[in-house]
Design a protein around this motif. Structure first.
Motif, short mmCIF file in Angstrom:
data_model
loop_
_atom_site.label_atom_id
_atom_site.label_comp_id
_atom_site.label_asym_id
_atom_site.label_seq_id
_atom_site.Cartn_x
_atom_site.Cartn_y
_atom_site.Cartn_z
N GLN A 276 0.81 -1.22 0.00
CA GLN A 276 0.00 0.00 0.00
C GLN A 276 0.85 1.27 0.00
OE1 GLN A 276 -3.31 0.14 -0.52
NE2 GLN A 276 -3.08 -2.06 -0.81
N GLU B 175 -7.53 10.72 4.33
CA GLU B 175 -8.41 9.68 3.79
C GLU B 175 -7.62 8.62 3.03
OE1 GLU B 175 -8.89 13.01 3.33
OE2 GLU B 175 -10.54 13.27 4.76
N LYS B 176 -6.59 9.04 2.31
CA LYS B 176 -5.78 8.08 1.56
C LYS B 176 -4.99 7.18 2.51
CE LYS B 176 -2.55 7.61 -2.27
NZ LYS B 176 -1.85 8.26 -3.37
N TYR C 14 -5.94 6.44 5.57
CA TYR C 14 -6.98 5.60 6.17
C TYR C 14 -7.31 4.42 5.25
CZ TYR C 14 -11.52 4.62 8.44
OH TYR C 14 -12.57 4.03 9.09
N ASP C 15 -7.55 4.71 3.97
CA ASP C 15 -7.89 3.67 3.00
C ASP C 15 -6.73 2.68 2.82
OD1 ASP C 15 -10.38 4.82 2.67
OD2 ASP C 15 -9.86 5.83 0.79
N ALA C 16 -5.50 3.18 2.83
CA ALA C 16 -4.34 2.30 2.68
C ALA C 16 -4.20 1.38 3.89
CB ALA C 16 -3.07 3.13 2.47
N LEU D 119 -6.70 0.29 5.77
CA LEU D 119 -7.74 -0.73 5.62
C LEU D 119 -7.35 -1.76 4.57
CD1 LEU D 119 -11.06 1.35 5.71
CD2 LEU D 119 -10.08 -0.08 7.53
N ALA D 120 -6.81 -1.31 3.44
CA ALA D 120 -6.41 -2.21 2.36
C ALA D 120 -5.27 -3.13 2.77
CB ALA D 120 -6.04 -1.41 1.11
N ASN E 154 -7.71 -3.19 10.16
CA ASN E 154 -9.09 -2.75 10.31
C ASN E 154 -9.50 -2.93 11.76
OD1 ASN E 154 -11.73 -2.05 10.18
ND2 ASN E 154 -12.28 -3.47 8.56
N SER F 267 -13.51 2.39 12.80
CA SER F 267 -13.26 3.72 12.22
C SER F 267 -12.50 4.65 13.17
CB SER F 267 -14.56 4.38 11.77
OG SER F 267 -15.44 4.53 12.86
N SER G 262 -4.29 6.77 11.45
CA SER G 262 -4.05 7.55 10.22
C SER G 262 -3.43 8.89 10.57
CB SER G 262 -5.37 7.79 9.47
OG SER G 262 -5.93 6.58 9.03
#
Length: 133
Positions: free
Chosen positions: A44, A58-59, A61-63, A65-66, A70, A73, A80
């Protein structure tokens, strides 16, 4: 004076990886479990902290999760923010002196520098040293 350029690229990469993993292993998330996410975090781009310093929250955060980090939130958002703070530190002027101190084995000075980063406390520093030994 030892400069960060004298550390091998792989050595610097390992320091960055260990810092990120140590940062994730908080709030009852074991270091072993965080270490198990290493490949996903690498895929990631989360170990390229200079690049991450340009990302929006946000990026990051998404990375996370990916990469299979997890934890709900609130905690993923908190981490993050901490990854963002660490990335700004790495992209800034204090990073090179930290690498110099690290290479010279000045654990106390490295720890003091790390404790100045938002979201890094004694547990993260301890985790970092465990990963780095």
């Amino acid at each position: 004076d030892l400069s960060s350029a004298q550390l091998s690229i792989s050595g610097v990469d390992l320091v960055l990886e260990n810092l990120v993993i140590a940062l994730l292993a908080v709030n009852r998330f074991p270091l072993e479990k965080a270490y198990g996410l290493r490949e996903g975090l690498r895929q990631q781009g989360l170990f390229n902290l200079v690049e991450v310093s340009t990302w929006r929250r946000e990026k990051i955060y998404d990375a996370l999760l990916a990469s299979s980090y997890n934890r709900g939130s609130f905690l993923v958002g908190l981490i993050s923010d901490r990854v963002a703070a660490l990335s700004r530190f790495v992209a800034g002027p204090e990073w090179s002196p930290l690498l110099t101190d690290f290479e010279a084995g000045f654990k106390g000075r490295v720890g003091k520098r790390l404790l100045g980063v938002s979201g890094i406390g004694p547990a993260v520093v301890e985790n970092f040293w465990m990963l780095s030994s």
